[in-house]
Design an enzyme around this catalytic site. Structure first.
Site, PDB file in Angstrom:
ATOM      1  N   GLY A  67      43.254  40.844  49.289  1.00  0.00           N
ATOM      2  CA  GLY A  67      42.751  39.535  49.704  1.00  0.00           C
ATOM      3  C   GLY A  67      43.839  38.476  49.592  1.00  0.00           C
ATOM      4  O   GLY A  67      43.961  37.607  50.448  1.00  0.00           O
ATOM      5  N   ARG A  68      44.629  38.578  48.545  1.00  0.00           N
ATOM      6  CA  ARG A  68      45.692  37.589  48.326  1.00  0.00           C
ATOM      7  C   ARG A  68      46.796  37.735  49.356  1.00  0.00           C
ATOM      8  O   ARG A  68      47.327  36.748  49.863  1.00  0.00           O
ATOM      9  CB  ARG A  68      46.260  37.763  46.916  1.00  0.00           C
ATOM     10  N   PHE A  98      40.649  29.543  46.022  1.00  0.00           N
ATOM     11  CA  PHE A  98      39.943  30.839  46.043  1.00  0.00           C
ATOM     12  C   PHE A  98      40.882  32.047  46.065  1.00  0.00           C
ATOM     13  O   PHE A  98      42.085  31.884  46.131  1.00  0.00           O
ATOM     14  CB  PHE A  98      38.824  30.911  47.080  1.00  0.00           C
ATOM     15  N   GLU A  99      40.279  33.218  45.892  1.00  0.00           N
ATOM     16  CA  GLU A  99      41.073  34.459  45.785  1.00  0.00           C
ATOM     17  C   GLU A  99      41.950  34.432  44.521  1.00  0.00           C
ATOM     18  O   GLU A  99      43.024  35.016  44.470  1.00  0.00           O
ATOM     19  CB  GLU A  99      41.948  34.579  47.036  1.00  0.00           C
ATOM     20  N   GLY A 100      41.442  33.775  43.477  1.00  0.00           N
ATOM     21  CA  GLY A 100      42.235  33.582  42.252  1.00  0.00           C
ATOM     22  C   GLY A 100      43.044  32.314  42.392  1.00  0.00           C
ATOM     23  O   GLY A 100      43.848  32.207  43.321  1.00  0.00           O
TER      24      GLY A 100
END
Lengths: 591, 257
Positions: A264-265, A401-403
């Site tokens: 995702g990152r 988002f996504e950490g």
């Protein structure tokens, strides 16, 4: 000399030189890659962009229709194996599609969220039955997916989730209770990957369908940006999930949750790169039309300076994104049909450091580009009609988002230290070697870009020096020294961006010659100039904090001398202006 | 049905033309399928899908044209043929291209040949009709609609903005006008399938042609860009003064009256 394995290991760029032949660049695209890019771009320009107004008004029906159209074109199927109705394409193709949809704001987020974190858990961790049941529909767009990790009290600390799952007495269903927060695509999703703790302790993943009894949605959140992607809470009240919808193993949900986020990152970096390019082209066009003091504002050097800086960052982002894409392909390419979850988890996390850098650098490049594009638009940038304020609003979430970028930064050095603790990397000898190299005078080789490559080596040595000092000062307690970790993370990011840009340029020079690579050489130098200033500032700051007395004096002096010697790689003011003029002529990012 | 499409690789419509040493600079330019040929490809695929048969795309050009042929295959064409003249011909013209294409098509028993109405670079609009003439089959240009029923064909063609309906019979060559259809863009599965579709490469020798047989009938004397557009003029003052000034400018400056 370090012997290079044919297979690159994760985070190895932090302590050893990379073999240029092992670095994939956009110049290595196949014809298929290019055609996929063209199709994705045409789809966005013809089908999505003309409806931007409706999308901003949250016409979710339209989003669903567009996703289905994307499905018809295969744009949702790249990361699903062929046997389950997908295309089983490589991670480079995934990156290309991600880049192209990145410019479409809310739609892009809905699209990428679906193909990435909402689908990949099933692709990689599903049973054959689960794959056969869900993947063909997720590939075609008949089903849209969501990923539910965040909770009111579990954001960055994801594993502290309070949602519970309990197997019912007959063993047919898990009963889920809890609330998931800020769930992208919630309103129109058919499948939800939900994380819950079995018996209140064992973190586990489930595939939950929208019609399972006990699932409901909260009201639509009023967001700052990315309005086209629905965001709601997902409420589970005695939600009945068939036992066969358990994903992976009980108590192994973290393997899925955290590893899928790595991809995702990476994907978020691709999307940010696409959006940055779009933003830059808007800035290039507008500044040539807007006249002040009797000339287009693009004629003013201060404008050119901004444009060059944006282009440099985009060049670096593009270079590191596709380098990482190929690394991920190396790790995961053969695993589409594997059911060895342990191995899949291992391979997905192999390049966690690189993926974290993609996320941080990509999102900050977009924030920077969006901000400068708005600034160059002046008052018009603040007015909705020009479409720039939307880029600015849509950009901001990417750092969250996504950490969050902070969590991602903390991850970057921590991975390396873990490897060192486990004995996978002999960090101590690498540090000693780095210090020795910093003190020696360097003899440049006769290959192209010798100075530039030397500058990259220096940045690596500075990172290793600081990593060594940090370890010396704090030992195992380093994980709690977040200021130091942040500094080391920034050095690591600086190194990866500089190296990816220089090696890409080197490959281009070797293949097409210096003349045809002139633009790339100039862009790489723009990147390097910033990298060197950053590296100097970061390493001196870290050295000041981690040492004292004579040692401090000696080391800061060493860093200053080393960095000062490398200034010749910077691009002259005149050359930067020429570079800007070239971009103005093309009205878009080129390299 | 045995359908052929004649396809040319041209500059992207967004490219700015740069002339250096009397020729157009191609370095770094983007290339596409000639947009009118794209209509032809799309129509061919649609006709095949409804009537059955096979679509073959043919291009005369250099190695690089393979990319555009691959794109046509990814759109859905079945086969592609590249007649590579890179090494044999330096200066060709419409005669050269049509002669080569006709030689290739001879004996192929094409039922329907589709081409673009014009190429956006050369813009002669000659190749289609010339090929039909050499093959001794009828042709209809600038079509905006086509319905095939057995061997009879009903066509609507654009006549300077009006429409003309024509009935014809196969074999036939038609050239596509804007409005014929909305060309699809290749789907990802299409792109991956195109990799495995046959793309044959031929040279003049393979067609039993000599360079002399296809020597250009025309000679390019000079290539130049259109004059730069001058800034417009806004007339001011009372209306009748403006009208008088306009008339005098049309007479003295624009020299149109």
């Amino acid at each position: 000399m370090e012997k290079t394995n044919t297979r690159t290991r994760g985070a190895s760029f932090l302590f050893s030189k990379v073999e240029p032949d092992h670095v994939f660049t956009p110049e290595d695209f196949t014809d298929e890659h290019r055609m996929i890019g063209t199709t994705a771009k045409q789809f966005v320009e013809k089908e999505v962009t003309p409806h931007q107004g409706q999308i901003e008004k949250q016409d979710f029906k339209l989003i669903v229709t567009l996703m289905q159209k994307a499905g018809d074109l295969g744009l949702l199927a790249h990361s699903i194996p062929e046997q389950y109705g997908g295309l089983g394409l490589d991670k480079i193709s995934k990156g290309i599609v991600g880049e192209m949809v990145g410019q479409s704001g809310g739609y892009g987020v809905a699209h990428s969220n679906h193909t990435c974190i909402a689908t990949l858990p099933i692709t990689y961790f599903g049973t054959e039955e689960q794959k056969a049941k869900y993947l063909p529909k997720l590939a075609s767009g008949e089903y849209i997916g969501a990923y539910c990790l965040t909770e009111p009290n579990a954001g960055s600390d994801a594993l502290s989730a309070q949602t519970t799952a309990r197997l019912n007495e007959t063993g047919t269903h898990y009963v889920l209770n809890g609330t998931k927060l800020y769930i992208t695509n919630a309103f129109f999703s058919d499948t939800f990957i939900v994380y819950a703790k079995v018996d209140g302790t064992k973190f586990t993943a489930f595939i939950v369908e929208k019609d399972f009894p006990g699932l409901s949605l909260g009201p639509e959140e009023e967001k700052m940006g990315i309005k086209g992607s629905s965001t709601r809470s997902v409420i589970l009240e005695d939600c009945q999930v068939p036992a066969e919808n358990l994903l992976g193993e009980v108590g192994k949900g973290h393997v899925i949750a955290l590893n899928v986020l790595n991809l995702g990152r990476f994907n978020l970096g691709s999307a940010c790169m696409g959006a940055s390019k779009y933003s830059l082209s808007k800035a290039l066009q507008f500044t040539q039309e807007r006249k002040q003091f009797g000339r287009a504002i693009s004629d003013f050097p201060a404008t050119k300076q901004k444009v060059v800086k944006m282009a440099g960052r985009i060049y670096a982002t593009e270079s590191l994104q596709y380098r990482t894409a190929s690394l991920l392909e190396e790790a995961l390419g053969g695993l589409y049909e594997s059911s060895d979850w342990k191995e899949i988890g291992k391979q997905m996390s192999e390049f966690a450091t690189e993926c974290a850098i993609c996320k941080v650098y990509g999102s900050e490049t977009l924030d920077f580009t969006a901000d400068e594009t708005l600034q160059l638009h002046g008052g018009a940038g603040f007015i909705k009609d020009y479409g720039v304020e939307q880029i600015y609003r849509d950009s901001r979430i990417n750092r969250i988002f996504e950490g969050t970028n902070e969590i991602n930064r903390l991850l970057i050095p921590t991975h390396l230290f873990r490897k060192a603790m486990k004995g996978e990397v002999d960090l101590l000898s690498k540090v000693q070697q780095a210090i020795a190299e910093l003190q020696e005078s360097v003899k440049l080789d006769n290959e192209p870009l010798a100075e530039e490559r030397n500058a990259v080596d220096t940045i690596r040595n500075l990172f290793l020096l600081c990593a060594g000092l940090a370890f010396e000062a704090h030992g195992e307690g380093l994980v709690h020294e977040q200021e130091t970790l942040m500094g080391l993370a920034d050095l690591a990011i600086t190194l990866y961006t500089a190296e990816s840009s220089v090696i890409r340029t080197l490959r281009s020079v070797k293949r097409y010659g210096e003349e045809k690579s002139a633009l790339k050489i100039n862009l790489a130098r723009v990147v390097l100039e910033d990298s060197l200033w950053d590296a100097e500032r970061l390493s001196r700051t870290l050295t000041m904090a981690l040492t004292d007395g004579e040692k401090q004096k000696q080391l800061t002096g060493l860093i200053f001398r080393e960095c000062s010697q490398l200034r010749s790689v910077s691009l002259s003011v005149d050359k930067k202006r020429e570079l800007a003029d070239l971009l103005f002529k093309e009205n878009k990012f080129i390299c | 049905m045995n359908i052929f499409v004649l396809l040319k690789r041209t500059f992207d419509t967004e490219e700015k033309i740069v002339i250096s040493n009397g020729s157009i600079v191609e370095d770094g330019a983007e290339f596409i399928i000639n947009p009118y040929d794209e209509y032809a490809v799309e129509e061919a695929i649609q006709i095949r899908d409804s009537q059955g048969g096979e679509v073959t795309v043919v291009s005369v050009g250099g190695e690089e044209a393979e990319k555009q042929l691959r794109t046509a295959l990814a759109m859905g064409a079945d086969k592609a043929v590249l007649i590579n003249i890179e090494d044999d011909i330096e200066n060709g013209d419409q005669f050269t291209t049509s002669k080569i294409l006709a030689e290739f098509l001879q004996g192929k028993e094409a039922d329907l040949i589709l081409a673009g109405n014009v190429a956006i670079d050369g813009g002669s609009g000659q190749v289609g009709p010339r090929v039909a003439d050499l093959l001794d089959i009828p042709y209809i240009t600038t079509i905006t609609n086509i319905t095939v029923d057995g061997t009879s064909v009903k066509i609507v063609r654009d006549v300077e903005g009006d429409s003309e309906t024509i009935e014809a019979a196969l074999p036939l060559l038609v050239t596509a006008q804007q409005g014929l259809n909305e060309p699809r863009y290749p789907s990802l599965p299409g792109i991956m399938k195109a990799k495995k579709k046959p793309l044959e490469e031929l040279e003049l020798d393979d067609l039993d042609l000599d360079e002399d047989d296809v020597e250009a009938k025309t000679k390019t004397i000079e290539i130049f860009l259109p004059p730069k557009k001058e800034a417009g003029k806004v007339l001011e003052g009372e209306l009748d003064v403006q009208v008088k000034e306009l008339v005098s400018l049309l007479h003295s400056e624009a020299k149109v009256i």
